[in-house]
Write a protein that holds these residues in place. Structure first.
Motif, mmCIF file in Angstrom:
data_model
loop_
_atom_site.group_PDB
_atom_site.id
_atom_site.type_symbol
_atom_site.label_atom_id
_atom_site.label_comp_id
_atom_site.label_asym_id
_atom_site.label_seq_id
_atom_site.Cartn_x
_atom_site.Cartn_y
_atom_site.Cartn_z
ATOM 1 N N PRO A 128 48.769 92.356 24.663
ATOM 2 C CA PRO A 128 48.885 93.605 25.413
ATOM 3 C C PRO A 128 48.604 93.433 26.912
ATOM 4 C CG PRO A 128 47.028 93.701 23.883
ATOM 5 C CD PRO A 128 47.734 92.405 23.641
ATOM 6 N N SER A 129 47.928 92.362 27.294
ATOM 7 C CA SER A 129 47.622 92.144 28.711
ATOM 8 C C SER A 129 48.795 91.541 29.481
ATOM 9 C CB SER A 129 46.387 91.256 28.847
ATOM 10 O OG SER A 129 46.538 90.087 28.063
ATOM 11 N N ALA A 130 49.866 91.140 28.785
ATOM 12 C CA ALA A 130 51.062 90.623 29.462
ATOM 13 C C ALA A 130 51.819 91.791 30.097
ATOM 14 C CB ALA A 130 51.957 89.882 28.474
ATOM 15 N N THR A 131 52.429 91.538 31.237
ATOM 16 C CA THR A 131 53.190 92.554 31.953
ATOM 17 C C THR A 131 54.660 92.466 31.557
ATOM 18 O OG1 THR A 131 51.669 92.395 33.829
ATOM 19 C CG2 THR A 131 53.820 93.418 34.243
ATOM 20 N N PRO A 132 55.224 93.529 30.972
ATOM 21 C CA PRO A 132 56.642 93.464 30.580
ATOM 22 C C PRO A 132 57.566 93.606 31.781
ATOM 23 C CG PRO A 132 55.711 95.610 30.025
ATOM 24 C CD PRO A 132 54.593 94.783 30.584
ATOM 25 N N VAL A 133 58.573 92.721 31.835
ATOM 26 C CA VAL A 133 59.655 92.826 32.813
ATOM 27 C C VAL A 133 60.953 92.751 32.028
ATOM 28 C CG1 VAL A 133 58.322 91.844 34.722
ATOM 29 C CG2 VAL A 133 59.721 90.338 33.327
ATOM 30 N N GLN A 134 61.960 93.469 32.453
ATOM 31 C CA GLN A 134 63.203 93.510 31.678
ATOM 32 C C GLN A 134 63.902 92.155 31.663
ATOM 33 O OE1 GLN A 134 63.973 96.277 29.836
ATOM 34 N NE2 GLN A 134 65.376 94.848 28.859
ATOM 35 N N VAL A 135 63.999 91.515 32.843
ATOM 36 C CA VAL A 135 64.717 90.246 32.953
ATOM 37 C C VAL A 135 63.808 89.246 33.676
ATOM 38 C CG1 VAL A 135 66.804 89.114 33.835
ATOM 39 C CG2 VAL A 135 66.905 91.508 33.096
ATOM 40 N N GLY A 136 63.394 88.205 32.976
ATOM 41 C CA GLY A 136 62.466 87.236 33.552
ATOM 42 C C GLY A 136 63.000 86.567 34.804
ATOM 43 N N VAL A 137 64.245 86.102 34.769
ATOM 44 C CA VAL A 137 64.813 85.417 35.925
ATOM 45 C C VAL A 137 64.956 86.381 37.103
ATOM 46 C CG1 VAL A 137 66.822 84.160 36.797
ATOM 47 C CG2 VAL A 137 65.941 83.661 34.513
ATOM 48 N N ALA A 138 65.290 87.622 36.840
ATOM 49 C CA ALA A 138 65.365 88.611 37.923
ATOM 50 C C ALA A 138 63.988 88.825 38.542
ATOM 51 C CB ALA A 138 65.933 89.931 37.407
ATOM 52 N N GLN A 139 62.946 88.777 37.726
ATOM 53 C CA GLN A 139 61.582 88.910 38.261
ATOM 54 C C GLN A 139 61.255 87.729 39.168
ATOM 55 O OE1 GLN A 139 59.684 91.437 38.235
ATOM 56 N NE2 GLN A 139 57.703 90.646 38.877
ATOM 57 N N ILE A 140 61.677 86.530 38.781
ATOM 58 C CA ILE A 140 61.461 85.355 39.627
ATOM 59 C C ILE A 140 62.191 85.532 40.958
ATOM 60 C CG2 ILE A 140 61.975 82.885 39.874
ATOM 61 C CD1 ILE A 140 61.407 82.633 36.833
ATOM 62 N N LEU A 141 63.429 85.996 40.911
ATOM 63 C CA LEU A 141 64.176 86.240 42.151
ATOM 64 C C LEU A 141 63.483 87.275 43.020
ATOM 65 C CD1 LEU A 141 67.852 86.245 40.830
ATOM 66 C CD2 LEU A 141 66.776 84.542 42.320
ATOM 67 N N PHE A 142 63.023 88.361 42.401
ATOM 68 C CA PHE A 142 62.314 89.414 43.130
ATOM 69 C C PHE A 142 61.088 88.837 43.837
ATOM 70 C CE2 PHE A 142 58.897 92.681 42.880
ATOM 71 C CZ PHE A 142 59.401 93.581 43.812
ATOM 72 N N LEU A 143 60.331 88.010 43.131
ATOM 73 C CA LEU A 143 59.118 87.435 43.715
ATOM 74 C C LEU A 143 59.451 86.464 44.851
ATOM 75 C CD1 LEU A 143 57.112 86.895 40.426
ATOM 76 C CD2 LEU A 143 56.584 88.548 42.233
ATOM 77 N N THR A 144 60.450 85.599 44.642
ATOM 78 C CA THR A 144 60.797 84.640 45.699
ATOM 79 C C THR A 144 61.349 85.354 46.930
ATOM 80 O OG1 THR A 144 62.979 84.182 44.727
ATOM 81 C CG2 THR A 144 61.159 82.704 44.110
ATOM 82 N N GLU A 145 62.049 86.466 46.718
ATOM 83 C CA GLU A 145 62.542 87.254 47.847
ATOM 84 C C GLU A 145 61.411 87.963 48.592
ATOM 85 O OE1 GLU A 145 65.366 89.701 45.817
ATOM 86 O OE2 GLU A 145 66.923 88.149 45.839
ATOM 87 N N ASN A 146 60.233 88.011 47.958
ATOM 88 C CA ASN A 146 59.074 88.659 48.573
ATOM 89 C C ASN A 146 57.977 87.657 48.927
ATOM 90 O OD1 ASN A 146 59.277 91.782 48.644
ATOM 91 N ND2 ASN A 146 60.300 91.144 46.759
ATOM 92 N N GLY A 147 58.380 86.423 49.216
ATOM 93 C CA GLY A 147 57.447 85.447 49.768
ATOM 94 C C GLY A 147 56.748 84.539 48.775
ATOM 95 N N TYR A 148 57.047 84.625 47.505
ATOM 96 C CA TYR A 148 56.440 83.735 46.515
ATOM 97 C C TYR A 148 57.193 82.405 46.490
ATOM 98 C CZ TYR A 148 53.442 87.287 44.389
ATOM 99 O OH TYR A 148 52.475 88.232 44.163
ATOM 100 N N THR A 149 56.468 81.329 46.253
ATOM 101 C CA THR A 149 57.058 80.009 46.094
ATOM 102 C C THR A 149 57.196 79.735 44.605
ATOM 103 O OG1 THR A 149 56.009 79.224 48.126
ATOM 104 C CG2 THR A 149 56.746 77.550 46.542
ATOM 105 N N LEU A 150 58.392 79.320 44.192
ATOM 106 C CA LEU A 150 58.662 79.037 42.787
ATOM 107 C C LEU A 150 58.271 77.604 42.450
ATOM 108 C CD1 LEU A 150 59.916 79.616 39.986
ATOM 109 C CD2 LEU A 150 62.132 78.965 40.970
ATOM 110 N N VAL A 151 57.496 77.452 41.374
ATOM 111 C CA VAL A 151 57.124 76.137 40.855
ATOM 112 C C VAL A 151 57.434 76.145 39.363
ATOM 113 C CG1 VAL A 151 55.228 74.511 40.427
ATOM 114 C CG2 VAL A 151 55.326 75.795 42.578
ATOM 115 N N ARG A 152 58.084 75.094 38.913
ATOM 116 C CA ARG A 152 58.357 74.946 37.485
ATOM 117 C C ARG A 152 57.663 73.691 36.988
ATOM 118 N NH1 ARG A 152 62.455 72.922 33.704
ATOM 119 N NH2 ARG A 152 62.366 74.343 31.944
ATOM 120 N N PRO A 153 56.448 73.842 36.505
ATOM 121 C CA PRO A 153 55.699 72.657 36.041
ATOM 122 C C PRO A 153 56.369 71.982 34.858
ATOM 123 C CG PRO A 153 54.246 74.570 36.213
ATOM 124 C CD PRO A 153 55.649 75.047 36.409
#
Length: 153
Positions: A128-153
């Motif tokens: 229940p503590s996980a945050t639901p997002v409709q589309v995971g990849v779209a969330q990554i795009l949203f974050l990178t467009e807002n200054g987040y750096t993407l890392v794929r370990p």
């Protein structure tokens, strides 16, 4: 008869509005409230391999130790097989909950959850503590467009 048709159209329009509003609210979660964050990082998790999960957890822990937790915003976006980390019965649940308590956000892709439900006939139980997002990849795009750096370990 005309009034019945008009009422039906209004009801259908209302139903679509509710459906689109709930989908939008699941997708557009606000950015983390970390006004002093000097570093913003999104970790992509799309693997079902527990070694990858451990790596994501380790990276998040190391960043929290290296930077003050208030100075770093970390968001883990899980989609595809990666959502297994966020299942209620995950062996890594305590570590995930510890990171959430320290301000790390874990996003779960609802498209993946919906697909698993269609394929198995059962909706997977997600923490229940996980945050639901409709589309995971779209969330990554949203974050990178807002200054987040993407890392794929």
């Amino acid at each position: 008869m005309k009034q019945l048709r008009a009422t039906a159209r209004v009801a259908i329009a209302g139903l679509f509005a509710v459906m689109f509003a709930s989908a939008a609210s699941a997708q557009q979660v606000p950015l983390q409230d970390k006004p002093f964050a000097e570093h913003k990082l999104v970790l992509q998790l799309s693997d079902g391999d527990p070694r990858k999960w451990a790596l994501v957890i380790s990276v998040a822990n190391n960043l929290l130790k290296h930077y003050d937790p208030d100075k770093v915003a970390i968001e883990v976006v899980a989609f595809g097989p990666g959502i297994d980390l966020l299942r209620s019965e995950s062996p890594s649940r305590k570590q995930v909950e510890s990171l959430i308590a320290q301000g790390v956000r874990f996003d779960v892709c609802l498209n993946t959850v919906d697909t698993l439900e269609r394929e198995s006939g059962r909706r997977p139980e997600i923490m229940p503590s996980a945050t639901p997002v409709q589309v995971g990849v779209a969330q990554i795009l949203f974050l990178t467009e807002n200054g987040y750096t993407l890392v794929r370990p």
